[in-house]
Scaffold this active site. Structure first.
Site, mmCIF file in Angstrom:
data_model
loop_
_atom_site.group_PDB
_atom_site.id
_atom_site.type_symbol
_atom_site.label_atom_id
_atom_site.label_comp_id
_atom_site.label_asym_id
_atom_site.label_seq_id
_atom_site.Cartn_x
_atom_site.Cartn_y
_atom_site.Cartn_z
ATOM 1 N N CYS A 69 79.725 9.827 39.769
ATOM 2 C CA CYS A 69 78.360 10.219 39.387
ATOM 3 C C CYS A 69 78.053 10.486 37.917
ATOM 4 O O CYS A 69 77.325 9.748 37.269
ATOM 5 C CB CYS A 69 77.956 11.465 40.170
ATOM 6 N N HIS A 127 72.611 16.264 36.878
ATOM 7 C CA HIS A 127 74.073 16.194 36.874
ATOM 8 C C HIS A 127 74.658 15.885 35.498
ATOM 9 O O HIS A 127 75.705 15.247 35.378
ATOM 10 C CB HIS A 127 74.561 15.140 37.891
HETATM 11 CA CA CA Z 1 77.390 9.045 42.873
#
Ligand code: CA
Length: 453
Positions: A69, A127
């Site tokens: 990610c 994130h």
């Molecule tokens: Ca991901």
């Protein structure tokens, strides 16, 4: 006479305005390579993404710069291999930590789009650091709505770990979740697109769904639609993909309704491959077929992803077969905005427009690189059709992707010169990288807080 002058002025002004397209970057999370209709899925129909694919150049050798990610997002946001600035792991959810996030020394994609005259917005998963200094509004986005961590519960009020239950955030302030999260993110994106339609400034929107990343939670109407899927996890995952497809359909409809579709440059990717999560039933509920490996791995299944580029006004739909990477979005967008002069000199991404249009017949990239786990970790390199994988201290493996997309036949022993060349290229590339500056949290638990230097 005066009206003629006015007309002439308008005609002169029109091309300059038309030259700057809106930019919509849609990122899915942990989506399997084979889990969309246009990618070949037989059990998950995705009519809206299929329609977008039909209007796109489908990049069949499309990559992200990492198999998981946050580093992929750091690459997208900078146009640079994230290993160059130590962003090689997922930051833990630590709002006091000034290190675990996209380094402030990096210039971001939206900051450059602002300079190019754009209104910038981000909706969805961030994130890229929990500390307020890493907030999207501080990193180039005029507007933000979403979940700041690495994932989130999908239904309002669901229980779960801290990071997955933090309040949604709008421009620095908490805001309640009102509905199934994928749907709410879709609504927010449509609202942004509607709000900025018809303004003299073009806009850029980064729409980062956390779907279909775990937790496996889906609306009943989609679960019902997949009642034939006997594996419960596959059923829920399919329903999550469908919900995202539906949300994307609504966003595309909003572009049509507000008459912006023709001059909007759209990218679609997943941030990494489908994870290899063993369901309780014993099956894996994502499919990266025909690729080898999954999320977290440097085989193709980790970072070769569904990859679309659509711009009806300028790009003819079809297939594009040369390797491209999500690092290219930033320079491509600046060029599309007629602002290539703003492109930083230190990028690894390139402007794809001349390649996608066929004006340039060569490959946009001579070589692509991947690494997880820092120096000495797992490396991969692709040059032409040859791909070398080196897992830690193990002997390098060599594959020819033109005949072996599944990386099943190791050619290392047959082609020692190619192995040597690619190993040397990795060593050269690594000179321009640094060690990771923060570690990933272990098993969902926040990592121990780093001492400040
Ligand atoms: Ca991901």
């Amino acid at each position: 006479m005066r009206s003629l002058l006015l007309l002439a002025t308008l005609l002169l002004a029109a091309p300059a305005f038309a030259a700057k397209p809106n930019v919509l970057l849609i990122v899915a999370d942990d989506l399997g390579y084979n889990d969309l209709g246009f990618q070949g899925s037989t059990d998950i129909p995705t009519p809206n993404l299929d329609k977008l694919a039909a209007q796109s150049l489908v990049c069949t050798n499309g990559y992200v710069s990492h198999p998981f990610c946050s580093p992929t997002r750091a690459g997208i946001m900078t146009g640079r291999y994230q290993q160059r600035f130590g962003h090689e792991n997922n930051p833990a959810w630590l709002p006091q930590d000034t290190v675990a996030g996209l380094p402030l020394t990096e210039t971001t994609y939206p900051q450059l789009m602002q300079k190019a005259g754009y209104t910038t917005g981000a909706v969805g998963k961030w994130h890229l650091g929990a500390h307020p200094q890493f907030h999207p509004n501080k990193r180039g986005f005029d507007e933000y709505f979403g979940a700041l961590g690495g994932g989130h519960q999908y239904f309002p009020g669901d229980k779960g770990g801290v990071e997955y239950t933090i309040p949604l955030n709008r421009n620095g302030k908490d805001e309640p979740q009102t509905k199934y999260l994928t749907e709410q993110f879709g609504d927010e994106a449509s609202s942004f697109i509607g709000r900025h339609a018809g303004e003299s400034k073009p806009w850029m929107l980064y729409l980062a769904f956390n779907a279909p990343h775990t937790p496996l939670q889906a609306p009943q109407k989609w679960l019902d639609k997949y009642s034939q899927l006997t594996d419960k996890n596959r059923q829920t995952y399919a329903a999550m993909v469908s919900s995202m497809d539906e949300a994307i359909g609504a966003v595309l409809m909003q572009l049509d309704t507000t008459k912006q579709r023709d001059n909007t440059l759209i990218y679609f990717v997943s941030d990494n491959g489908g994870p290899n999560l063993q369901a309780k039933s014993g099956s894996n509920f994502t499919s990266n077929a025909p690729l080898r490996g999954a999320k977290g791995m440097v085989y193709e299944g980790g970072m070769r992803v569904p990859f679309l580029v659509s711009w009806p006004a300028k790009i003819k739909p079809g297939k594009y077969e040369q390797p491209v990477i999500a690092l290219d979005f930033l320079p491509t967008s600046l060029a599309a905005a007629d602002s290539a002069d703003l492109t930083p000199k230190n990028l690894d991404g390139v402007n794809l427009l001349p390649f996608l249009s066929g004006e340039e017949s060569t490959a946009p990239h001579d070589t692509l690189f991947w690494r997880t786990g820092g120096p000495g970790g797992n490396n991969a390199i692709r040059r032409g059709t040859m791909k070398l994988v080196r897992l830690g201290k193990a002997e390098p493996e060599l594959y020819d992707l033109s005949t072996d997309i599944s990386e099943s036949k190791n050619l290392a022993a047959e082609k020692p010169a190619v192995v040597q060349e690619l190993v040397a290229a990795i060593a050269e590339w690594e000179k321009g990288t640094i060690k990771p500056i923060f570690e990933s949290p272990k098993q969902g638990k926040p990592a121990a807080k780093k001492k400040k230097k």
